[in-house]
Design a protein around this motif. Structure first.
Motif, PDB file in Angstrom:
ATOM      1  N   ALA A  77       4.519   2.915  19.416  1.00  0.00           N
ATOM      2  CA  ALA A  77       5.174   3.616  18.663  1.00  0.00           C
ATOM      3  C   ALA A  77       5.462   3.110  17.310  1.00  0.00           C
ATOM      4  CB  ALA A  77       6.657   3.884  19.204  1.00  0.00           C
ATOM      5  N   GLY A  78       5.901   3.765  16.438  1.00  0.00           N
ATOM      6  CA  GLY A  78       6.097   3.407  14.991  1.00  0.00           C
ATOM      7  C   GLY A  78       6.735   4.346  14.027  1.00  0.00           C
ATOM      8  N   LEU A  79       7.563   3.749  13.152  1.00  0.00           N
ATOM      9  CA  LEU A  79       8.235   4.748  12.320  1.00  0.00           C
ATOM     10  C   LEU A  79       8.234   4.411  10.604  1.00  0.00           C
ATOM     11  CD1 LEU A  79      10.532   4.196  14.884  1.00  0.00           C
ATOM     12  CD2 LEU A  79      11.521   6.001  13.621  1.00  0.00           C
ATOM     13  N   GLY A  80       8.091   5.438   9.778  1.00  0.00           N
ATOM     14  CA  GLY A  80       7.979   5.080   8.475  1.00  0.00           C
ATOM     15  C   GLY A  80       8.367   6.033   7.568  1.00  0.00           C
ATOM     16  N   GLN A  81       8.719   5.640   6.516  1.00  0.00           N
ATOM     17  CA  GLN A  81       9.173   6.683   5.247  1.00  0.00           C
ATOM     18  C   GLN A  81       8.037   6.314   4.051  1.00  0.00           C
ATOM     19  OE1 GLN A  81      12.336   8.526   7.457  1.00  0.00           O
ATOM     20  NE2 GLN A  81      11.130   9.212   5.536  1.00  0.00           N
ATOM     21  N   VAL A  82       7.211   7.354   4.000  1.00  0.00           N
ATOM     22  CA  VAL A  82       5.984   7.162   3.106  1.00  0.00           C
ATOM     23  C   VAL A  82       6.193   7.697   1.829  1.00  0.00           C
ATOM     24  CG1 VAL A  82       4.269   6.556   4.979  1.00  0.00           C
ATOM     25  CG2 VAL A  82       4.744   8.918   4.110  1.00  0.00           C
ATOM     26  N   GLU A  83       7.468   8.417   1.644  1.00  0.00           N
ATOM     27  CA  GLU A  83       7.330   9.443   0.473  1.00  0.00           C
ATOM     28  C   GLU A  83       7.341   8.622  -0.567  1.00  0.00           C
ATOM     29  OE1 GLU A  83       9.892  11.329   3.691  1.00  0.00           O
ATOM     30  OE2 GLU A  83       9.287   9.269   3.191  1.00  0.00           O
ATOM     31  N   ALA A  84       7.621   7.522  -0.833  1.00  0.00           N
ATOM     32  CA  ALA A  84       7.527   6.765  -2.238  1.00  0.00           C
ATOM     33  C   ALA A  84       5.954   6.560  -2.678  1.00  0.00           C
ATOM     34  CB  ALA A  84       8.210   5.570  -2.049  1.00  0.00           C
ATOM     35  N   LEU A  85       4.990   6.476  -1.568  1.00  0.00           N
ATOM     36  CA  LEU A  85       3.639   6.468  -1.851  1.00  0.00           C
ATOM     37  C   LEU A  85       3.274   7.674  -2.466  1.00  0.00           C
ATOM     38  CD1 LEU A  85       2.569   4.268   1.050  1.00  0.00           C
ATOM     39  CD2 LEU A  85       2.980   3.284  -1.082  1.00  0.00           C
ATOM     40  N   MET A  86       3.870   8.793  -2.209  1.00  0.00           N
ATOM     41  CA  MET A  86       3.361   9.967  -2.917  1.00  0.00           C
ATOM     42  C   MET A  86       4.122  10.439  -4.202  1.00  0.00           C
ATOM     43  SD  MET A  86       3.630  12.396   0.558  1.00  0.00           S
ATOM     44  CE  MET A  86       3.009  11.716   2.213  1.00  0.00           C
ATOM     45  N   GLY A  87       4.922   9.338  -4.714  1.00  0.00           N
ATOM     46  CA  GLY A  87       5.792   9.594  -5.941  1.00  0.00           C
ATOM     47  C   GLY A  87       6.998  10.195  -5.732  1.00  0.00           C
TER      48      GLY A  87
ATOM     49  N   ILE B  77      -0.326  13.433  -3.822  1.00  0.00           N
ATOM     50  CA  ILE B  77      -0.244  14.228  -2.668  1.00  0.00           C
ATOM     51  C   ILE B  77      -1.648  15.118  -2.438  1.00  0.00           C
ATOM     52  CG2 ILE B  77       0.731  16.358  -1.618  1.00  0.00           C
ATOM     53  CD1 ILE B  77       3.441  15.613  -2.960  1.00  0.00           C
ATOM     54  N   ARG B  78      -2.002  15.431  -3.659  1.00  0.00           N
ATOM     55  CA  ARG B  78      -3.356  16.212  -3.565  1.00  0.00           C
ATOM     56  C   ARG B  78      -4.620  15.011  -2.904  1.00  0.00           C
ATOM     57  NH1 ARG B  78      -3.427  21.276  -4.680  1.00  0.00           N
ATOM     58  NH2 ARG B  78      -1.749  21.816  -6.348  1.00  0.00           N
ATOM     59  N   GLY B  79      -4.315  13.946  -3.771  1.00  0.00           N
ATOM     60  CA  GLY B  79      -5.260  12.737  -3.455  1.00  0.00           C
ATOM     61  C   GLY B  79      -5.310  12.411  -1.945  1.00  0.00           C
ATOM     62  N   GLY B  80      -4.095  12.275  -1.543  1.00  0.00           N
ATOM     63  CA  GLY B  80      -3.780  12.022  -0.221  1.00  0.00           C
ATOM     64  C   GLY B  80      -4.445  12.826   0.879  1.00  0.00           C
ATOM     65  N   LEU B  81      -4.456  14.397   0.553  1.00  0.00           N
ATOM     66  CA  LEU B  81      -5.141  15.288   1.376  1.00  0.00           C
ATOM     67  C   LEU B  81      -6.732  15.281   1.405  1.00  0.00           C
ATOM     68  CD1 LEU B  81      -2.606  18.111   0.672  1.00  0.00           C
ATOM     69  CD2 LEU B  81      -3.154  17.241   2.770  1.00  0.00           C
ATOM     70  N   ALA B  82      -7.190  15.003  -0.017  1.00  0.00           N
ATOM     71  CA  ALA B  82      -8.506  14.804  -0.054  1.00  0.00           C
ATOM     72  C   ALA B  82      -9.000  13.684   0.626  1.00  0.00           C
ATOM     73  CB  ALA B  82      -8.981  14.727  -1.812  1.00  0.00           C
TER      74      ALA B  82
ATOM     75  N   GLU C 153      -0.328   4.692   5.335  1.00  0.00           N
ATOM     76  CA  GLU C 153       0.101   4.037   4.316  1.00  0.00           C
ATOM     77  C   GLU C 153      -1.030   3.197   3.353  1.00  0.00           C
ATOM     78  OE1 GLU C 153       3.214   4.430   7.237  1.00  0.00           O
ATOM     79  OE2 GLU C 153       1.209   3.738   7.425  1.00  0.00           O
ATOM     80  N   ALA C 154      -2.039   2.649   4.166  1.00  0.00           N
ATOM     81  CA  ALA C 154      -3.185   2.075   3.341  1.00  0.00           C
ATOM     82  C   ALA C 154      -3.903   3.271   2.739  1.00  0.00           C
ATOM     83  CB  ALA C 154      -3.917   1.369   4.319  1.00  0.00           C
ATOM     84  N   LEU C 155      -4.071   4.383   3.084  1.00  0.00           N
ATOM     85  CA  LEU C 155      -4.644   5.585   2.558  1.00  0.00           C
ATOM     86  C   LEU C 155      -4.145   5.697   1.233  1.00  0.00           C
ATOM     87  CD1 LEU C 155      -5.917   8.540   4.182  1.00  0.00           C
ATOM     88  CD2 LEU C 155      -4.679   8.768   2.340  1.00  0.00           C
ATOM     89  N   LEU C 156      -2.764   5.843   1.323  1.00  0.00           N
ATOM     90  CA  LEU C 156      -1.846   6.493   0.127  1.00  0.00           C
ATOM     91  C   LEU C 156      -2.000   5.225  -0.851  1.00  0.00           C
ATOM     92  CD1 LEU C 156       0.827   8.385   1.792  1.00  0.00           C
ATOM     93  CD2 LEU C 156      -1.065   9.372   0.350  1.00  0.00           C
ATOM     94  N   ARG C 157      -1.907   4.112  -0.398  1.00  0.00           N
ATOM     95  CA  ARG C 157      -1.813   2.956  -1.521  1.00  0.00           C
ATOM     96  C   ARG C 157      -3.266   2.710  -2.203  1.00  0.00           C
ATOM     97  NH1 ARG C 157       2.792  -0.003  -0.753  1.00  0.00           N
ATOM     98  NH2 ARG C 157       3.610   0.203   1.367  1.00  0.00           N
ATOM     99  N   ARG C 158      -4.331   3.114  -1.592  1.00  0.00           N
ATOM    100  CA  ARG C 158      -5.497   3.071  -2.391  1.00  0.00           C
ATOM    101  C   ARG C 158      -5.635   3.939  -3.466  1.00  0.00           C
ATOM    102  NH1 ARG C 158      -7.768   2.394   3.177  1.00  0.00           N
ATOM    103  NH2 ARG C 158      -8.155   4.448   3.265  1.00  0.00           N
ATOM    104  N   ILE C 159      -5.184   5.259  -3.308  1.00  0.00           N
ATOM    105  CA  ILE C 159      -4.971   6.187  -4.398  1.00  0.00           C
ATOM    106  C   ILE C 159      -4.013   6.011  -5.305  1.00  0.00           C
ATOM    107  CG2 ILE C 159      -4.394   8.696  -4.634  1.00  0.00           C
ATOM    108  CD1 ILE C 159      -5.108   9.177  -1.621  1.00  0.00           C
ATOM    109  N   ALA C 160      -3.075   5.305  -4.905  1.00  0.00           N
ATOM    110  CA  ALA C 160      -1.937   4.843  -6.065  1.00  0.00           C
ATOM    111  C   ALA C 160      -2.641   4.005  -6.843  1.00  0.00           C
ATOM    112  CB  ALA C 160      -0.628   4.352  -5.445  1.00  0.00           C
TER     113      ALA C 160
END
Length: 259
Positions: A119-129, A234-239, A252-259
């Protein structure tokens, strides 16, 4: 009662799932035969992934839900408050990962127990701006220190079950083979208490008034969501594969690469 989340492939929190959850909760809250509701997932890897990122292209997807949401709350806050105000005891059995709106749903429930190994929990919204808009900071502030809340929100990391338990995010982490038996036994023991005991305990522990925090949360989220950076992320994450099974395994790693 057991309510199983089943919205393949990763249980995103979309308009359909919110609608079904609201219908379930409003149906059972006056059902005296239901003493405890346990929420689990049909997908062992994901509880509720997060709010559906594809909704960036569907601005009116929640219009119908919004009409039935109490004034002063957005639809995500409304779902959390519906859960939080249930007269029955609500328990989450967490075998997989819950992020964003999924983690907020867990925080709104009375109790949560998680498998240490998976199990794991996270709030990733900051990585989406953006910042969370479904009550994360309000609910977490009733469970832990301000510093820990800020670490969760701004660090935007995935917490293991053991880490989440140490912070007070969940009740406890258990070895995966013991999770079902522990939660089912607890739920049955509560359900078998004399009539009115569990409801009385919930009334004695009154809900914190989070109204002003919800309003601030919605304002700050709205301002950030309007920024070009949020749309790009957000669009970058989906792509890049967000909301696919592979992409969600290390979102998290996926979104950090985009940011």
């Amino acid at each position: 009662m057991t309510a199983t989340i089943d919205n393949p492939p990763v249980n995103v929190l979309d308009a359909a799932l919110i609608t079904e959850l609201r219908e379930l909760l409003t149906t059972i809250r006056n059902d005296t035969n239901v003493k405890v509701t346990v929420f689990d997932s049909a997908n062992p890897d994901f509880f509720i992934a997060h709010v559906d990122m594809a909704l960036i292209d569907e601005p009116h997807a929640f219009d119908a839900i919004a009409r039935d949401t109490p004034a002063g709350l957005n639809v995500f806050q409304g779902l959390g408050e519906l859960v939080r105000a249930m007269p029955q005891v609500t328990i989450v059995k967490l075998a997989g990962v819950a992020r964003g709106g999924g983690a907020e749903f867990i925080a709104a429930c009375d109790m949560a127990f998680a498998a240490s190994e998976t199990a794991g929990l996270g709030q990733v919204e900051a990585l989406m701006g953006i910042v969370p808009s479904g009550g994360a900071m309000q609910y977490l502030s009733t469970r832990m220190s301000r510093g820990r809340v800020l670490e969760i929100i701004l660090g935007a990391a995935l917490f293991t079950a053991d880490e989440a338990a140490a912070y007070g995010w969940i009740n406890r982490a258990l070895p995966a083979p013991e999770l079902d038996v522990f939660v089912d036994t607890l739920a049955l023991n509560i359900a078998r208490l004399p009539e009115g005991v569990a409801a009385a305990a919930k009334r004695v522990l009154p809900l914190a008034d989070l109204a002003s925090g919800f309003a601030r949360e919605e304002t700050e989220w709205g301002q950030l969501f309007a920024n070009p950076a949020a749309e790009r992320l957000i669009r970058g994450g989906l792509a890049a594969g967000a909301q696919t099974v592979a992409g969600e395994r290390n979102l998290e790693a996926l979104l950090r690469r985009i940011a």
